[in-house]
Design a protein around this motif. Sequence first.
Motif, PDB file in Angstrom:
ATOM      1  N   GLN A 198       0.829  -1.215   0.000  1.00 42.23           N
ATOM      2  CA  GLN A 198       0.000   0.000   0.000  1.00 42.23           C
ATOM      3  C   GLN A 198       0.862   1.263   0.000  1.00 42.23           C
ATOM      4  O   GLN A 198       0.550   2.245  -0.658  1.00 42.23           O
ATOM      5  N   ASP A 199       1.985   1.199   0.711  1.00 48.02           N
ATOM      6  CA  ASP A 199       2.880   2.361   0.815  1.00 48.02           C
ATOM      7  C   ASP A 199       3.800   2.521  -0.392  1.00 48.02           C
ATOM      8  O   ASP A 199       4.721   3.336  -0.373  1.00 48.02           O
ATOM      9  N   GLY A 200       3.593   1.698  -1.408  1.00 46.95           N
ATOM     10  CA  GLY A 200       4.364   1.856  -2.645  1.00 46.95           C
ATOM     11  C   GLY A 200       5.776   1.310  -2.580  1.00 46.95           C
ATOM     12  O   GLY A 200       6.632   1.708  -3.358  1.00 46.95           O
ATOM     13  N   LYS A 201       6.050   0.360  -1.641  1.00 45.96           N
ATOM     14  CA  LYS A 201       7.422  -0.152  -1.522  1.00 45.96           C
ATOM     15  C   LYS A 201       7.711  -1.321  -2.469  1.00 45.96           C
ATOM     16  O   LYS A 201       8.827  -1.812  -2.510  1.00 45.96           O
ATOM     17  N   PHE A 202       6.684  -1.787  -3.174  1.00 39.86           N
ATOM     18  CA  PHE A 202       6.874  -2.969  -4.025  1.00 39.86           C
ATOM     19  C   PHE A 202       6.756  -2.638  -5.513  1.00 39.86           C
ATOM     20  O   PHE A 202       5.904  -1.854  -5.930  1.00 39.86           O
ATOM     21  N   LEU A 203       7.635  -3.261  -6.260  1.00 36.11           N
ATOM     22  CA  LEU A 203       7.612  -3.116  -7.712  1.00 36.11           C
ATOM     23  C   LEU A 203       6.456  -3.923  -8.287  1.00 36.11           C
ATOM     24  O   LEU A 203       5.794  -3.533  -9.241  1.00 36.11           O
ATOM     25  N   GLU A 204       6.227  -5.093  -7.698  1.00 38.98           N
ATOM     26  CA  GLU A 204       5.116  -5.951  -8.119  1.00 38.98           C
ATOM     27  C   GLU A 204       4.789  -6.871  -6.972  1.00 38.98           C
ATOM     28  O   GLU A 204       5.638  -7.124  -6.101  1.00 38.98           O
ATOM     29  N   SER A 205       3.578  -7.402  -6.988  1.00 34.80           N
ATOM     30  CA  SER A 205       3.210  -8.411  -5.988  1.00 34.80           C
ATOM     31  C   SER A 205       2.049  -9.222  -6.540  1.00 34.80           C
ATOM     32  O   SER A 205       1.312  -8.746  -7.397  1.00 34.80           O
ATOM     33  N   ALA A 206       1.930 -10.455  -6.065  1.00 31.80           N
ATOM     34  CA  ALA A 206       0.852 -11.313  -6.571  1.00 31.80           C
ATOM     35  C   ALA A 206       0.548 -12.416  -5.578  1.00 31.80           C
ATOM     36  O   ALA A 206       1.407 -12.803  -4.780  1.00 31.80           O
ATOM     37  N   LEU A 207      -0.675 -12.907  -5.659  1.00 28.99           N
ATOM     38  CA  LEU A 207      -1.082 -14.062  -4.870  1.00 28.99           C
ATOM     39  C   LEU A 207      -0.753 -15.298  -5.707  1.00 28.99           C
ATOM     40  O   LEU A 207      -1.286 -15.454  -6.819  1.00 28.99           O
ATOM     41  N   VAL A 208       0.159 -16.130  -5.206  1.00 29.80           N
ATOM     42  CA  VAL A 208       0.573 -17.318  -5.979  1.00 29.80           C
ATOM     43  C   VAL A 208       0.405 -18.558  -5.103  1.00 29.80           C
ATOM     44  O   VAL A 208       0.936 -18.591  -3.982  1.00 29.80           O
ATOM     45  N   HIS A 209      -0.284 -19.548  -5.598  1.00 28.38           N
ATOM     46  CA  HIS A 209      -0.559 -20.796  -4.864  1.00 28.38           C
ATOM     47  C   HIS A 209      -1.052 -20.511  -3.433  1.00 28.38           C
ATOM     48  O   HIS A 209      -0.667 -21.181  -2.474  1.00 28.38           O
ATOM     49  N   ASN A 211      -0.376 -17.895  -1.451  1.00 26.41           N
ATOM     50  CA  ASN A 211       0.456 -17.010  -0.619  1.00 26.41           C
ATOM     51  C   ASN A 211       0.797 -15.740  -1.390  1.00 26.41           C
ATOM     52  O   ASN A 211       0.770 -15.718  -2.624  1.00 26.41           O
ATOM     53  N   LEU A 212       1.126 -14.699  -0.600  1.00 28.70           N
ATOM     54  CA  LEU A 212       1.478 -13.419  -1.211  1.00 28.70           C
ATOM     55  C   LEU A 212       2.987 -13.390  -1.452  1.00 28.70           C
ATOM     56  O   LEU A 212       3.773 -13.738  -0.564  1.00 28.70           O
ATOM     57  N   TYR A 213       3.388 -13.003  -2.656  1.00 33.47           N
ATOM     58  CA  TYR A 213       4.802 -12.876  -3.018  1.00 33.47           C
ATOM     59  C   TYR A 213       4.982 -11.488  -3.608  1.00 33.47           C
ATOM     60  O   TYR A 213       4.085 -10.956  -4.259  1.00 33.47           O
ATOM     61  N   GLY A 214       6.157 -10.901  -3.449  1.00 35.45           N
ATOM     62  CA  GLY A 214       6.375  -9.598  -4.076  1.00 35.45           C
ATOM     63  C   GLY A 214       7.842  -9.210  -4.114  1.00 35.45           C
ATOM     64  O   GLY A 214       8.657  -9.675  -3.308  1.00 35.45           O
ATOM     65  N   THR A 215       8.151  -8.360  -5.077  1.00 38.27           N
ATOM     66  CA  THR A 215       9.514  -7.843  -5.235  1.00 38.27           C
ATOM     67  C   THR A 215       9.535  -6.410  -4.725  1.00 38.27           C
ATOM     68  O   THR A 215       8.849  -5.553  -5.286  1.00 38.27           O
ATOM     69  N   SER A 216      10.303  -6.157  -3.673  1.00 38.11           N
ATOM     70  CA  SER A 216      10.394  -4.775  -3.189  1.00 38.11           C
ATOM     71  C   SER A 216      11.316  -3.985  -4.121  1.00 38.11           C
ATOM     72  O   SER A 216      12.183  -4.566  -4.789  1.00 38.11           O
ATOM     73  N   ILE A 217      11.094  -2.695  -4.159  1.00 36.91           N
ATOM     74  CA  ILE A 217      11.937  -1.841  -4.996  1.00 36.91           C
ATOM     75  C   ILE A 217      13.391  -1.964  -4.535  1.00 36.91           C
ATOM     76  O   ILE A 217      14.310  -2.077  -5.338  1.00 36.91           O
ATOM     77  N   GLU A 218      13.582  -2.009  -3.222  1.00 36.31           N
ATOM     78  CA  GLU A 218      14.943  -2.094  -2.691  1.00 36.31           C
ATOM     79  C   GLU A 218      15.621  -3.401  -3.086  1.00 36.31           C
ATOM     80  O   GLU A 218      16.831  -3.432  -3.288  1.00 36.31           O
ATOM     81  N   ALA A 219      14.855  -4.493  -3.196  1.00 38.13           N
ATOM     82  CA  ALA A 219      15.455  -5.788  -3.549  1.00 38.13           C
ATOM     83  C   ALA A 219      16.171  -5.689  -4.891  1.00 38.13           C
ATOM     84  O   ALA A 219      17.267  -6.221  -5.078  1.00 38.13           O
ATOM     85  N   VAL A 220      15.559  -4.994  -5.824  1.00 38.08           N
ATOM     86  CA  VAL A 220      16.155  -4.855  -7.161  1.00 38.08           C
ATOM     87  C   VAL A 220      17.267  -3.812  -7.142  1.00 38.08           C
ATOM     88  O   VAL A 220      18.351  -4.021  -7.691  1.00 38.08           O
ATOM     89  N   ALA A 239       5.495 -10.970 -13.574  1.00 37.02           N
ATOM     90  CA  ALA A 239       6.225 -10.608 -14.802  1.00 37.02           C
ATOM     91  C   ALA A 239       5.430  -9.576 -15.594  1.00 37.02           C
ATOM     92  O   ALA A 239       5.991  -8.609 -16.122  1.00 37.02           O
ATOM     93  N   SER A 240       4.116  -9.756 -15.650  1.00 44.33           N
ATOM     94  CA  SER A 240       3.346  -8.794 -16.456  1.00 44.33           C
ATOM     95  C   SER A 240       3.278  -7.429 -15.754  1.00 44.33           C
ATOM     96  O   SER A 240       3.255  -6.401 -16.417  1.00 44.33           O
ATOM     97  N   GLN A 241       3.338  -7.409 -14.411  1.00 41.68           N
ATOM     98  CA  GLN A 241       3.401  -6.101 -13.720  1.00 41.68           C
ATOM     99  C   GLN A 241       4.749  -5.420 -13.961  1.00 41.68           C
ATOM    100  O   GLN A 241       4.815  -4.209 -14.122  1.00 41.68           O
ATOM    101  N   VAL A 242       5.824  -6.220 -13.989  1.00 38.08           N
ATOM    102  CA  VAL A 242       7.147  -5.623 -14.244  1.00 38.08           C
ATOM    103  C   VAL A 242       7.198  -5.081 -15.674  1.00 38.08           C
ATOM    104  O   VAL A 242       7.736  -4.011 -15.927  1.00 38.08           O
TER     105      VAL A 242
END
Length: 390
Positions: A198-209, A211-220, A239-242
């Motif tokens: 919500q605070d905009g810290k993630f580049l993308e996120s998704a519900l997969v199997h 569970n919630l998974y996501g790539t933070s901006i800082e991770a990249v 991938a489609s969000q990226v």
Amino acid sequence: MGEEAPECFLEISDKLLPIGHDLKPQINQSFTFIGDKIYAVGGSEDTTNISTSIKVFDRLTGTWLDPTVFGTKLTLSKSHEAILLNNDRILILETESSPDNCIWFLEVDTPFVKQKRKLLGNEVVAWSKGVIGDVPKPIVISGPSGVGKGTLIAKLMMEFPSTFGFSVSHTTRAPREKEMNGVHYHFTERSKMEKDIQDGKFLESALVHGNLYGTSIEAVETVSDDEKRCILDIDVQGASQVRASSLEAIFIFICPPSNEELEKRLRARGTENEQQIEKRLRNAKAELLRGKSPGLFDHILVNEDLETCYQNLKTLLALDEHTNAPSQQFMENFKIPISHSLSKVDSKILIQCGTNELDSSPSGMFVLDFSSLNGGAPGRTRGLRIYATD
Ligand SMILES: Nc1nc2c(ncn2[C@@H]2O[C@H](COP(=O)(O)OP(=O)(O)O)[C@@H](O)[C@H]2O)c(=O)[nH]1
Ligand SMILES: Nc1ncnc2c1ncn2[C@@H]1O[C@H](COP(=O)(O)OP(=O)(O)O)[C@@H](O)[C@H]1O
């Protein structure tokens, strides 16, 4: 909501600057005029407590707005300059600041900001740190569970430890036996992750199997800051969000030779229970359809024989291996001294630095070239070039 309108206006270089009892003239505050808006950055009543606050004055309604601010926020030094670029972002140059902290962008109308503004129905701005030079494009690797993504990535990281860096995702799923927090994933609570999204810290996120998974901006960005090529292991939704984000990446989809072989690998790995295996196999069907559909992935690799697939992956990655890093020595010495003047010519900023007897700041003329910017909020803005002129 907006505040009370300022009472009067101050004329500065033929522009009307709003001032009132709620806005005293401040130290180290810049004003940038874009259409009907004025962006006020920073400001303090004394030099010890410079704020990074951003206020937007709407000249149509005569009100001050408090925008929602995305991105990594900068710490303002004693003085800065604000220069408008392309009407969609303001370049903030910090004087007397270290080379890796002197160039920032305040995005005010870029596609990222427009999208967030529409979503929130509020005034939005976003910070992005300017980085000199480019890093090679990150690599997004997707494919169904059990296809061999992790195995291929581990081989790549093992063979080229100083070339590639892994983007450590966040997930709400429980760790597997040999998984380490901060290495394989950042294992996290769902409510905490939802707030960070919500605070905009993630580049993308998704519900997969489930569970919630996501790539933070800082991770990249931490991988890119280390001048390594970032590898993201994410699902097709991510991938489609990226793809839709400002991160320019290469998208590779890994396929199994057959559904039977996929099931065999997943079972042989022994990390999921029967129910989880069945769920992953069901989801694999949709993922394979999405992965093979045109437009999302640049390359599809079939992982039948591991060594062959790995060689093919390396061949793909060698195709666009290039960096344009600045000279280390030049960057170590670069700093904009207090005594300087700036002028903008097309897509270049000329920085004339005066001599300062008190320190070893550079003197002479420097060119900051932003003609081939890439990336941007919510991550870094890359592709800047800087050089000295005689
Ligand atoms: N969207 C998204 N997917 C992720 C991320 N990290 C991992 N995934 C995907 O989540 C799925 C499940 O990952 P995991 O639980 O580690 O199981 P595995 O695929 O069987 O290794 C895989 O498709 C991963 O590619 C992420 O940050 N974002
Ligand atoms: N080409 C291959 N042939 C046979 N087994 C493989 C191959 N690639 C990977 N594996 C095995 O398949 C299982 C799943 O691989 P993994 O890398 O964990 O998949 P993913 O990360 O895509 O879920 C692992 O036990 C791995 O050793």
